[in-house]
Write an enzyme that holds these catalytic residues in place. Structure first.
Site, mmCIF file in Angstrom:
data_model
loop_
_atom_site.group_PDB
_atom_site.id
_atom_site.type_symbol
_atom_site.label_atom_id
_atom_site.label_comp_id
_atom_site.label_asym_id
_atom_site.label_seq_id
_atom_site.Cartn_x
_atom_site.Cartn_y
_atom_site.Cartn_z
ATOM 1 N N ASP A 67 1.651 2.870 3.540
ATOM 2 C CA ASP A 67 0.714 3.848 3.101
ATOM 3 C C ASP A 67 1.664 4.949 2.726
ATOM 4 O O ASP A 67 1.077 6.324 3.232
ATOM 5 C CB ASP A 67 -0.527 4.240 4.187
ATOM 6 C CG ASP A 67 -1.655 5.126 3.707
ATOM 7 O OD1 ASP A 67 -2.680 5.295 4.234
ATOM 8 O OD2 ASP A 67 -1.425 5.127 2.214
ATOM 9 N N ARG A 102 1.847 8.805 -6.859
ATOM 10 C CA ARG A 102 1.385 10.086 -7.383
ATOM 11 C C ARG A 102 1.372 10.247 -8.800
ATOM 12 O O ARG A 102 1.230 11.357 -9.236
ATOM 13 C CB ARG A 102 2.029 11.322 -6.669
ATOM 14 C CG ARG A 102 1.986 11.228 -5.214
ATOM 15 C CD ARG A 102 0.548 11.322 -4.345
ATOM 16 N NE ARG A 102 0.721 11.473 -3.138
ATOM 17 C CZ ARG A 102 -0.415 11.115 -2.193
ATOM 18 N NH1 ARG A 102 -1.424 10.737 -2.863
ATOM 19 N NH2 ARG A 102 -0.317 11.603 -0.717
ATOM 20 N N ASP A 111 -8.765 3.465 -2.673
ATOM 21 C CA ASP A 111 -8.086 4.002 -1.692
ATOM 22 C C ASP A 111 -7.827 5.540 -1.826
ATOM 23 O O ASP A 111 -7.479 5.901 -3.029
ATOM 24 C CB ASP A 111 -6.644 3.545 -1.350
ATOM 25 C CG ASP A 111 -6.134 3.926 0.119
ATOM 26 O OD1 ASP A 111 -5.106 4.743 -0.039
ATOM 27 O OD2 ASP A 111 -6.783 3.713 1.036
ATOM 28 N N ASN A 132 -5.035 6.110 -7.026
ATOM 29 C CA ASN A 132 -5.824 7.369 -6.834
ATOM 30 C C ASN A 132 -4.867 8.401 -7.595
ATOM 31 O O ASN A 132 -4.679 9.586 -7.084
ATOM 32 C CB ASN A 132 -6.072 7.926 -5.481
ATOM 33 C CG ASN A 132 -4.814 7.838 -4.618
ATOM 34 O OD1 ASN A 132 -3.985 7.221 -4.921
ATOM 35 N ND2 ASN A 132 -4.889 8.668 -3.401
ATOM 36 N N HIS A 190 -10.454 1.403 2.018
ATOM 37 C CA HIS A 190 -10.229 2.349 2.850
ATOM 38 C C HIS A 190 -11.429 2.392 3.523
ATOM 39 O O HIS A 190 -12.449 3.233 3.091
ATOM 40 C CB HIS A 190 -9.687 3.379 2.033
ATOM 41 C CG HIS A 190 -9.772 4.784 2.635
ATOM 42 N ND1 HIS A 190 -8.470 5.590 2.876
ATOM 43 C CD2 HIS A 190 -10.728 5.608 2.960
ATOM 44 C CE1 HIS A 190 -8.976 6.916 3.339
ATOM 45 N NE2 HIS A 190 -10.167 6.761 3.502
ATOM 46 N N HIS A 214 0.751 -1.272 -0.016
ATOM 47 C CA HIS A 214 -0.209 0.178 -0.139
ATOM 48 C C HIS A 214 0.799 1.126 -0.041
ATOM 49 O O HIS A 214 1.382 1.519 1.060
ATOM 50 C CB HIS A 214 -0.941 -0.070 1.181
ATOM 51 C CG HIS A 214 -1.648 1.261 1.336
ATOM 52 N ND1 HIS A 214 -3.252 1.045 2.054
ATOM 53 C CD2 HIS A 214 -1.720 2.333 0.832
ATOM 54 C CE1 HIS A 214 -3.986 2.136 2.056
ATOM 55 N NE2 HIS A 214 -3.153 2.891 1.253
ATOM 56 N N HIS A 245 1.545 5.230 -2.139
ATOM 57 C CA HIS A 245 1.282 6.155 -3.171
ATOM 58 C C HIS A 245 2.380 6.698 -3.932
ATOM 59 O O HIS A 245 3.379 7.371 -3.481
ATOM 60 C CB HIS A 245 0.326 7.277 -2.844
ATOM 61 C CG HIS A 245 -0.867 6.654 -1.897
ATOM 62 N ND1 HIS A 245 -2.248 6.570 -2.624
ATOM 63 C CD2 HIS A 245 -1.160 6.391 -0.816
ATOM 64 C CE1 HIS A 245 -3.049 6.256 -1.812
ATOM 65 N NE2 HIS A 245 -2.565 6.090 -0.654
#
Lengths: 178, 338, 452
Positions: C327, C73, C161, C103, C188, C69, C71
């Site tokens: 995360d 970006r 998420d 995301n 999430h 998990h 990110h």
């Protein structure tokens, strides 16, 4: 290093008596006089002087207290000193003000006191009574009435103790390293 | 000792004490004031109060200092109070008001602060709808002092100090007094700062209101064993009559209409019936009990009109004292180098 | 994806921790052509003359960590992080495989976007990157995405998420479809109406700071729902970033009833609490004084209380929580220089994960081999059997290895981060335990304090 006593309680008492007589002589009595003590010890000395004056002349002399911390020129360079109450129970307009403080050194405190007085009115005259003049003036200020003249080194510390605040009457010089 | 320090013989003990005390840079909340420090501020305020009663209300103490009031929330009384305080001390006061809309976000807040700092300003007085906004400025501006004039629902330290001053002036002391704060304590930054202030000064604080509007979990002990909750002595009472027994001070808080809409209250009528401070209820308090309110008042809601304007109300004095307290704080933050 | 590393490398003398095979012993690891030849006690006769020796005495060697998990970006938020920078951060943190959340902008909800991620990872990434696909089209929460297309394109899981899958019916369908595909759905959990405008954990600290709070129920309510839906559908639900004490018994109970639930926890929820929002913890920023309301502490789910931390540590130790996931949520610092209410949530966590997690070992809450399991075998198990070869040091498997010093003390300085995200509340804090080298498919990607 031991303290060097300059004035003991008797010396102080005699000096204040003499100063009171000098004030009466020069001002030809107590008419229009206002005694203004500068915080902190000047206030007590002013009270004593006023007592002497009324005892010698037989009439009451008005006394006022002045805190000059809001008029200092060195506000930036020291921790903010406590503000004590200023009590000006009389109108000083047209009066003869006798400022009273314990030690006269650079003269800056007296300058601040004169600025403060201006905010209360326009006295006819301002005179200065001091218990101890230690020299090292930084401004053109002189005392009209002096308890005692004591030359000092600039780094020496003059410690004034009065019964009202410290339990005894004494003026001493203490060493800088203390 | 330097020449400068030797000027005032009577100031010597102060300087020694002051040298070990770090100069305060910001006034963000009362939780980091010691009892000693609060007393000093109250004492200075007394001196300032005398200036307020003179014919010529001006002293040169802050001459050449620049104070900016930065208000992101509308307020007349607090801002004028600060402006007056600064001007009496001969500071230059500049007022800025800015939009508090969330679309503008806090980014402009920090940039605004940095810009103001770059202009050589000495103190920023800030009011902002977000809790913690003054802390953002204090964290990132190292050449300006920050005074919190109210941040969200978190704190309003100058109000609490003037409340402390008013009580001390009227009742002569703070320790051991029973202070009852009535109303929406949870959302009141005035109440929160007062809680800290009165607790520090040894008073007994009682919070009274609907339990949905009391900050209950703040009063419980923290999870850690080594830390006592400093607010452990604060009591909670939902019944107003019981709370007022023997009270020395009753402080009514403004109830906002939104609270009812937010579901915190069943109805305004019920609030008035159970928690409105009135003459009748006050009979249970001490005969000399003071009635206070931070203003502006909703007369007829949290406080009855008669009480608001009655003999025991010190609401007006609170306002006067507000200027003196703010003068004292501006003075304390400006005076003194490192 | 990674070029062949024809070198023969001998990692000499580390404490080898290989939880999948129950190994915890001092030995050597021999690698050639990106594959582990031998691991454990290796006879000197089996070590070729021309091999490159990497001294690792006194250090620990384990399978490279797997982060399920994070990110990255990219695309759309390259000012916060890029795949290049994110994978460098992963390497510095000892992660050889990472799963990136969809995301992004545009979100990863179709095969073209999946391929974009994979291509970027091939071109610029230095560790393995596995994309996660959106549950719903555009992450809008209205219609299911083309899950089969995404699966074929190579996603390893589905998640929206950043947001929850709010509609229970949609979640039911998602679990059903993903079950057919053999992939998990990561949720999430956040009940949006309960969390309203909350910005930190509800409780004493939030009340004191005058900040709206997020009660535990916000997560637990949706977790309970998802567990029930997993039971109903037989689909595999993975619960992201647990933060509450109450979530542990929920997962435990579901397990006991045979429901296919897995769960992860972040290093910050295992080590720091909401007290950090009061300030006075790490050395702080700006003027050097530590102030309250430091937005570097703002994260979702929020930092909670000591009781929550204790329960999560216990849950991880017992294996109720399967794994640690970072995360990793990098943000450009300027976005955090606002009031707490306005700040974005997220902590840049890849490079501090090991140091934080090791606090659990140093504090006596679990053994080192258990911790390593939760960062290797645990995440691999959540992803599925096809990942087993990435979480082991067994001979014949790919040489994805991390070498770390579990006792080295170091001060967290975000300026030294490989990640573009410098946003961590641990700034200035001292951690104990740091990665010394990271190897992917037999080649070092991080060594001697620098990305290779």
């Amino acid at each position: 290093m031991a303290d060097r006593q300059i004035m003991n309680d008797q010396d102080i008492k005699r000096a204040l008596a003499r100063v009171a007589h000098e004030i009466l002589e020069r001002n030809r009595g107590v008419e229009d006089l206002v005694i203004v003590g500068i915080h902190t010890r000047g206030v007590h000395l002013a009270q004593r002087l006023a007592s002497n004056l009324s005892e010698f002349e037989g009439s009451e002399v008005p006394v006022a207290n002045l805190d000059i911390n809001l008029y200092r020129d060195d506000v930036k360079s020291r921790m903010s000193p406590r503000i004590r109450p200023t009590r000006m129970p009389v109108d000083i307009q047209g009066k003869k003000v006798v400022l009273v403080d314990d030690v006269l050194f650079t003269g800056r405190t007296v300058r601040a006191a004169m600025d403060a007085l201006n905010d209360f009115g326009r006295p006819q005259q301002v005179q200065l009574a001091i218990l101890l003049d230690r020299g090292h003036r930084e401004l053109p200020i002189r005392a009209d009435y002096v308890g005692q003249n004591v030359p000092t080194a600039p780094d020496e510390v003059v410690r004034v103790r009065l019964i009202e605040t410290d339990g005894i009457d004494e003026v001493a010089i203490v060493r800088a390293e203390e | 000792m330097s020449l400068l320090n030797a000027i005032e013989t009577e100031a010597q003990p102060q300087i020694e004490a002051a040298a070990v005390r770090k100069r305060r840079r910001h006034v963000l909340d009362l939780d980091d004031f010691s009892q000693q420090e609060i007393l000093e501020v109250l004492e200075s305020a007394e001196g300032m109060s005398e200036v307020l009663h003179r014919d010529i209300k001006k002293v040169p103490a802050l001459r050449g200092r620049v104070v900016v009031t930065l208000f992101y929330e509308a307020s007349t009384r607090t801002r004028i109070s600060f402006e007056e305080a600064g001007k009496i001390l001969s500071a230059d006061v500049i007022n800025m008001s800015a939009s508090g809309s969330s679309t503008e976000k806090g980014e402009s807040l920090l940039n605004t602060g940095l810009t103001i700092q770059a202009m050589g300003v000495d103190i920023i007085v800030i009011r902002h709808p977000h809790s913690g906004a003054p802390y953002l400025l204090a964290q990132h501006l190292d050449r300006v002092g920050i005074i919190n004039a109210g941040d969200g629902i978190h704190a309003h330290p100058t109000q609490a100090l003037l409340d402390l001053y008013t009580v001390k002036e009227k009742l002569g002391r703070l320790e051991g007094l029973k202070i009852v704060i009535v109303g929406d304590v949870l959302h009141s930054r005035v109440a929160r700062s007062n809680i800290w202030g009165f607790v520090k000064m040894g008073a007994q604080v009682i919070l009274c209101g609907p339990s949905t509007l009391l900050p209950l979990d703040m009063l419980r002990p923290s999870g850690n064993d080594d830390q006592d909750n400093p607010l452990a002595s604060v009591q909670v009472e939902t019944n107003l009559d019981r709370a007022l027994e023997g009270a020395d001070v009753v402080m009514a808080l403004r109830l906002q209409a939104e609270r009812q809409n937010g579901g915190f209250l069943p109805s305004m009528r019920e609030y008035i019936r159970r928690w409105q401070v009135t003459e009748a209820r006050l009979s249970r308090a001490n005969p000399d009990a003071l009635v206070m309110h931070p203003g502006p008042m909703n007369e007829g809601i949290e406080i009855s009109s008669t009480l608001a304007h009655g003999g025991r109300s010190v609401i007006e004095q609170q306002v006067t004292n507000g200027v003196a307290i703010r003068m004292a704080l501006l003075y304390h933050l400006s005076a003194g180098g490192e | 994806m990674f070029g062949l590393a024809p070198d023969t490398i001998l990692i000499k003398g580390p404490r080898i921790i290989d939880p999948g095979r129950g190994v915890d012993e001092v030995g050597d690891i021999l690698i050639r052509d990106g594959v582990i030849l031998a691991s454990g006690t290796i006879s000197p006769d089996d070590i070729p003359e021309d091999c490159r020796v990497v001294e690792a005495g006194g250090l620990v060697a384990s399978p490279g960590f797997i982060d399920i998990h994070c990110h990255l970006r990219e695309p759309g938020y390259e000012y916060k992080e890029t795949i290049a920078a994110g994978t460098r951060a992963a390497a510095r943190g000892g992660f050889t495989s990472i799963c990136c959340m969809p995301n992004t902008d545009p979100p990863i909800d179709n095969s073209a976007m999946v391929e974009f991620i994979r291509q970027r990872a091939r071109d610029e990434g230095i560790v393995r990157v596995f994309p996660i696909g959106c549950v719903t089209k555009g992450r809008k929460g209205k219609e299911l995405s083309e899950m089969e297309e995404l699966a074929v394109a190579g996603v390893v899981a589905f998640s929206d998420d950043g947001d929850p899958v709010e509609d229970p019916n949609l979640m039911r369908l998602a679990l059903t479809y993903s079950s057919d595909l053999g992939l998990p759905v990561t949720n999430h959990c956040q009940d949006l109406s309960l969390s309203r405008n909350g910005v930190m954990a509800e409780g004493r600290v939030a009340t004191r700071l005058g900040l709206p709070g997020i009660p535990s129920a916000v997560e637990e309510a949706m977790m309970a729902r998802d567990i029930a839906l997993a039971e109903l559908t037989g689909g595999r639900i993975h619960l992201a970033h647990l933060s509450t004490a109450g979530s542990v018994p929920l997962v435990r109970q579901a397990r006991e009833r045979g429901i296919p639930v897995t769960a992860e926890v972040c290093p910050h929820h295992l080590t720091i609490t909401d007290e950090w929002v009061l300030g006075g913890q790490a050395t702080g920023t700006g003027t050097g004084e530590s102030f309250a309301y430091d937005t570097l502490t703002k994260v979702y789910p929020p930092l909670r209380g000591q009781q929550d931390v204790n329960a999560l540590v216990q849950g991880l130790a017992e294996g109720v929580i399967d794994c640690i996931a970072t995360d990793h949520a990098p943000h450009e610092l300027i976005s955090k220089l606002v009031t707490y209410q306005d700040a974005p949530s997220g902590i840049s966590a890849l490079e501090t994960a090991l140091g934080s997690a090791l606090q659990l070992v140093h504090g006596g809450h679990m053994s080192l081999i258990t911790l390593v399991e939760r960062m290797t075998v645990g995440p691999a198990r959540v992803l599925g059997a096809s990942f087993d070869h990435l979480s082991t040091l067994a001979p014949g498997t790919t040489a994805d290895i991390v070498i770390f010093d579990p006792d080295l003390e170091w001060v967290v300085d975000p300026n030294e981060f490989q990640s573009m995200g410098k946003n961590t509340p641990l700034q200035g804090a001292t951690l104990k335990g740091q990665v010394v080298a990271t190897m992917v498919q037999g080649r070092f990607v991080y060594q001697d304090g620098a990305v290779v």
